[in-house]
Design an enzyme around this catalytic site. Structure first.
Site, PDB file in Angstrom:
ATOM      1  N   GLY A 123     -26.192 126.257 -21.895  1.00  0.00           N
ATOM      2  CA  GLY A 123     -26.451 125.582 -20.621  1.00  0.00           C
ATOM      3  C   GLY A 123     -27.788 125.992 -20.038  1.00  0.00           C
ATOM      4  N   TYR A 124     -28.843 125.430 -20.594  1.00  0.00           N
ATOM      5  CA  TYR A 124     -30.197 125.760 -20.127  1.00  0.00           C
ATOM      6  C   TYR A 124     -30.828 124.581 -19.384  1.00  0.00           C
ATOM      7  CZ  TYR A 124     -31.136 130.313 -22.337  1.00  0.00           C
ATOM      8  OH  TYR A 124     -31.171 131.634 -22.665  1.00  0.00           O
ATOM      9  N   SER A 125     -31.163 123.508 -20.141  1.00  0.00           N
ATOM     10  CA  SER A 125     -31.900 122.375 -19.553  1.00  0.00           C
ATOM     11  C   SER A 125     -31.109 121.683 -18.451  1.00  0.00           C
ATOM     12  CB  SER A 125     -32.200 121.331 -20.632  1.00  0.00           C
ATOM     13  OG  SER A 125     -33.102 121.837 -21.565  1.00  0.00           O
TER      14      SER A 125
ATOM     15  N   GLU B  86     -33.999 131.961 -30.877  1.00  0.00           N
ATOM     16  CA  GLU B  86     -33.845 130.538 -31.183  1.00  0.00           C
ATOM     17  C   GLU B  86     -34.924 130.114 -32.170  1.00  0.00           C
ATOM     18  OE1 GLU B  86     -34.102 127.979 -27.765  1.00  0.00           O
ATOM     19  OE2 GLU B  86     -33.382 126.227 -28.851  1.00  0.00           O
TER      20      GLU B  86
ATOM     21  N   GLU C 247     -45.694 120.679 -27.076  1.00  0.00           N
ATOM     22  CA  GLU C 247     -46.743 120.828 -26.053  1.00  0.00           C
ATOM     23  C   GLU C 247     -46.679 122.239 -25.452  1.00  0.00           C
ATOM     24  OE1 GLU C 247     -44.795 118.123 -26.344  1.00  0.00           O
ATOM     25  OE2 GLU C 247     -46.396 116.836 -27.117  1.00  0.00           O
TER      26      GLU C 247
END
Lengths: 398, 371
Positions: free
Chosen positions: A127-129, A244, A383
């Site tokens: 549950g990050y973004s 990751e 990016e």
């Protein structure tokens, strides 16, 4: 300088090959080869087979049930697994959460969660973004407010991969809104069965359900589920992101993908000759292969450096960018090689037990080409990676 | 020199753009994608009424256009809106083949095509022919056809299939190919239908001693097939170009609204330069479509050279635009609900109809050398 594997490494490779040959279920490797979706059961089955052999957690120390492989052994295992079309190991519990718990978790958390990750009792998701916090992750808004011995969590996470199967989610939540963004974030473990959690599917452009939105409406989470200290979550999150990025180059899957493209290009005929003999296609193929050979060596150089105790720094970002570009290029070649048969969008409902529509290698090429656009977006977009490389190499030049 | 559209074509463009932006919303289109038929009969009928199909035919044929720029105007608008209805298959391919080879009674079908009441499909490509137009193994004997056809778009909806078969010569000869009309309920005709990734439907077609009526003289269909496919090249290039303008517009909107790090992401120079490159390449694509459309009536070699140039350039730019648009959007562009996801698929999958970027590069080289 010696570009070859040592005797011991070769022996290890043979051991891995023999294991894969014997234990990897054919019905699962066939699905992976054809790019078909795996069921939860498929993934759990492979997970259990690896665990039985003691090879599920190469990154874990032996005392927690890991296998104490060095960096080269991990690399050999990754490459051989890709070649054999083994499913990828779902990383959320094993290679994302576990290292954080080992380093920052309480003894009780380690004792409780780590064995359950290993034996497959708990399926974890990340549950990050959030809708408003993608590349700018530190701007996340999901709020956790202390209420006695609980936190009350409200907010929304998104792009939650395989969240539909998850028993637990590790979450970055905002516990202090009044300080610098990075200093008000905490790392919480939340049981997905807690009242107030809703998981909604996101269907991707290739029709696949692999990511989700997760909504939190007054979700009560025991304070015991806080990892480390309150408001120190950003430090743990960054630590997790370095994990990751292991195997981020995806050399094994690129090599396997390139082999598939070659097989396709030998079978496809155009203008009276196999596609692989067509100078334009052959030139595209050769360029990718030349890049991949160099990247494999870059990857091994980084691995050797890590094995010798060095930490991968910028190289991880470089491998992520180059590795994802190459994998996407290979997906593009596969799509081209499939010709008109890249167009059908067959499903189980259409094909059933009948023959595939067109050659069996063609059907998933275009969906995979589109699905793998995600590679340069997730895990820190390319990016963001380029920004890191430039920032470090230009030394803070403004 | 004049690059302006005629008033009639401007009106057609404006009418179409207004209709499609009102009626062909993302929601409507996504429901069409999920439907069993993969197209909307109502929208097909309304677009036919607006003249979308009539514009693809000359006045002599009963239409009011039929030139390269009529085709490019129509298909650019269809591309902008990501329309999945098979106007290419019935209007361009079916229309050109019937008009080119049909006898008087067969030409009567054109009226029904323009009215939107007749559907056609061109069953030409075979399972091993990829993009080679002359590779035909399907045979004909005593007016009955036997063979297999691959990825025949619109086959299920077609009232009538236009099937190629070889009457003489070896598998790859240009001579000896004929076209036949096959009714959708003809004996020995079997369709195995499926949806396409970018919308619409196609089928694998099997013909087993299927009765058929020949279009035109025996063994002489190839030049007409090439001409019809040249028209398809103009349509596909224009359609992809239209879709590319939408992808670029969506990206520009997103970059000025999406906030990260406390400001719109369009303020980051790394992204600004990439948008600039997209816009530069988009103008190249616009000109390539104009070149091809303007040479559609030229002698075959010139026509085909310009078509190959357009398909190659539009293919290259299309991939750039689709990939960059998705990348600069991030995850949101990967979701089926978002307009760009469909538009990107339309752009990229154009590359799989009648030759991909590489095929057209080779064709350009061959046709240049033949000068």
């Amino acid at each position: 300088m010696d570009l070859n594997y040592s005797e011991e490494e070769l022996a290890f490779r043979d051991e891995v090959r023999a294991f894969l040959d014997e234990k990897l279920p054919k019905e699962i490797s066939e699905k992976v080869r054809r790019g078909e979706e795996l069921t939860k059961g498929d993934m759990e089955r492979w997970h259990a087979i690896l665990n039985a052999r003691g090879w599920l957690a190469p990154n874990w120390p032996v005392e927690y049930g890991g296998c104490a492989w060095n960096a080269v052994q991990k690399h050999i295992f990754d490459v051989e697994s890709s070649y054999a079309n083994a499913p990828r190991i779902i990383p959320f519990g094993l290679s994302m959460l576990a290292p954080v718990l080992m380093k920052f978790g309480s003894q009780a958390q380690k004792d409780h969660y780590l064995p359950r990750i290993l034996d497959g009792t708990d399926w974890w998701c990340q549950g990050y973004s959030e809708p408003g916090a993608g590349s700018d992750l530190a701007s996340l808004k999901t709020r956790a407010v202390r209420d006695g011995d609980h936190y009350i969590v409200n907010g929304q996470k998104t792009w939650t991969t395989l969240g539909q199967y998850a028993d637990w989610i590790f979450c970055l939540v905002r516990t202090d809104p009044d300080v610098k963004q990075q200093e008000g974030i905490s790392f919480l473990l939340i049981d997905m069965n807690t009242p107030g959690i809703e998981v909604r599917p996101i269907i991707l452009l290739d029709g696949v359900h692999e990511v989700n939105e997760v909504f939190f409406d007054n979700v009560r989470v025991p304070v015991d589920n806080l990892v480390g200290e309150e408001n120190k979550g950003w430090t743990y999150a960054k630590y997790l992101l370095t994990h990751e990025r292991t195997n981020i180059a995806g050399v094994g899957s690129s090599q396997a993908g390139l082999d598939t493209v070659k097989r396709m290009a030998r079978a496809e005929m155009q203008g009276g000759r196999p596609l692989i003999a067509n100078p334009h296609f052959a030139a595209r193929l050769a360029s990718v292969e030349i890049d991949l050979k160099a990247m494999a060596t870059t990857n091994l150089r980084v691995i050797a450096q890590t094995a010798a105790g060095g930490a991968p720094g910028l190289e991880a970002s470089m491998l992520k960018v180059k590795g994802t570009i190459l994998r996407q290029e290979i997906n593009d070649l596969a799509r081209r090689a499939a010709g008109p048969y890249a167009m059908p969008f067959p499903s189980e409902a259409v094909e059933g037990d009948n023959d595939p529509i067109g050659p069996d290698y063609a059907a998933k090429t275009a969906p995979q080409y589109f699905n793998n656009r995600k590679l340069s977006i997730f895990g820190g977009s390319n990016e963001i990676q380029r920004g890191i490389i430039a920032k470090v190499s230009l030394g803070g030049a403004k | 020199m004049n690059f302006d559209l005629t008033e009639e074509r401007q009106m057609l463009r404006d009418t179409l753009r207004r209709y499609l932006s009102d009626k062909y919303t993302t929601k409507v289109r996504n429901d069409i994608l999920d439907s069993d038929s993969g197209m909307s009969g109502a929208i097909w009928g309304e677009l036919a009424e607006l003249g979308v199909i009539g514009a693809l035919f000359t006045e002599d044929e009963g239409g009011f256009g039929g030139q390269g720029f009529d085709i490019s105007v129509v298909f650019e608008e269809l591309g902008r809106a990501g329309v999945v209805e098979p106007f290419l298959d019935t209007g361009i391919l079916g229309g050109r083949l019937i008009s080119g080879l049909g006898g008087d009674s067969q030409k009567g079908m054109i009226e029904e095509i323009i009215a939107g009441t007749l559907h056609l499909a061109f069953a030409h490509t075979e399972p091993t022919s990829r993009y080679d137009l002359s590779r035909v193994e399907t045979t004909v004997s005593d007016g009955k056809i036997t063979g297999r056809k691959a990825v025949v778009v619109n086959a299920e909806a077609a009232d009538c299939l236009i099937v190629s078969a070889r009457e003489s010569g070896s598998t790859d000869d240009l001579q000896g190919i004929s076209l036949f009309l096959v009714d959708s309920d003809a004996p020995g005709l079997t369709l195995r239908g499926y949806p396409l990734l970018a919308g619409g439907r196609a089928a694998e077609v099997t013909l087993d001693n299927t009765p058929a009526t020949r279009l035109g003289a025996a063994g002489a269909a190839f030049p007409t097939i090439e001409a019809a496919v040249a028209h398809a090249h103009v349509a596909l290039s224009a359609e992809a170009f239209g879709a590319m303008t939408t992808a670029t517009d969506l990206t520009r909107e997103y970059l000025v609204t999406r906030q990260q790090f406390g400001r719109p992401i369009g303020t980051f120079q790394a992204l600004q330069h990439r948008v600039a490159d997209m816009l530069i390449e988009l103008e190249q694509a616009r000109s390539a479509v104009i070149n091809a459309a303007g040479h559609l009536g030229a002698p075959a070699r010139i026509r085909d050279l310009e078509c190959a140039a357009a398909r190659n350039l539009v293919g290259r730019v299309g991939r750039l635009v689709a990939e960059e648009a998705i990348q600069m959007h991030g995850g949101i562009a990967m979701t089926r609900e978002y307009e760009l996801a469909h538009i990107a698929k339309r752009i990229v999958m154009t590359d799989h109809r009648f030759g991909d970027t590489d095929y057209h590069l080779e064709r350009f080289i061959d046709l240049s050398a033949a000068a």
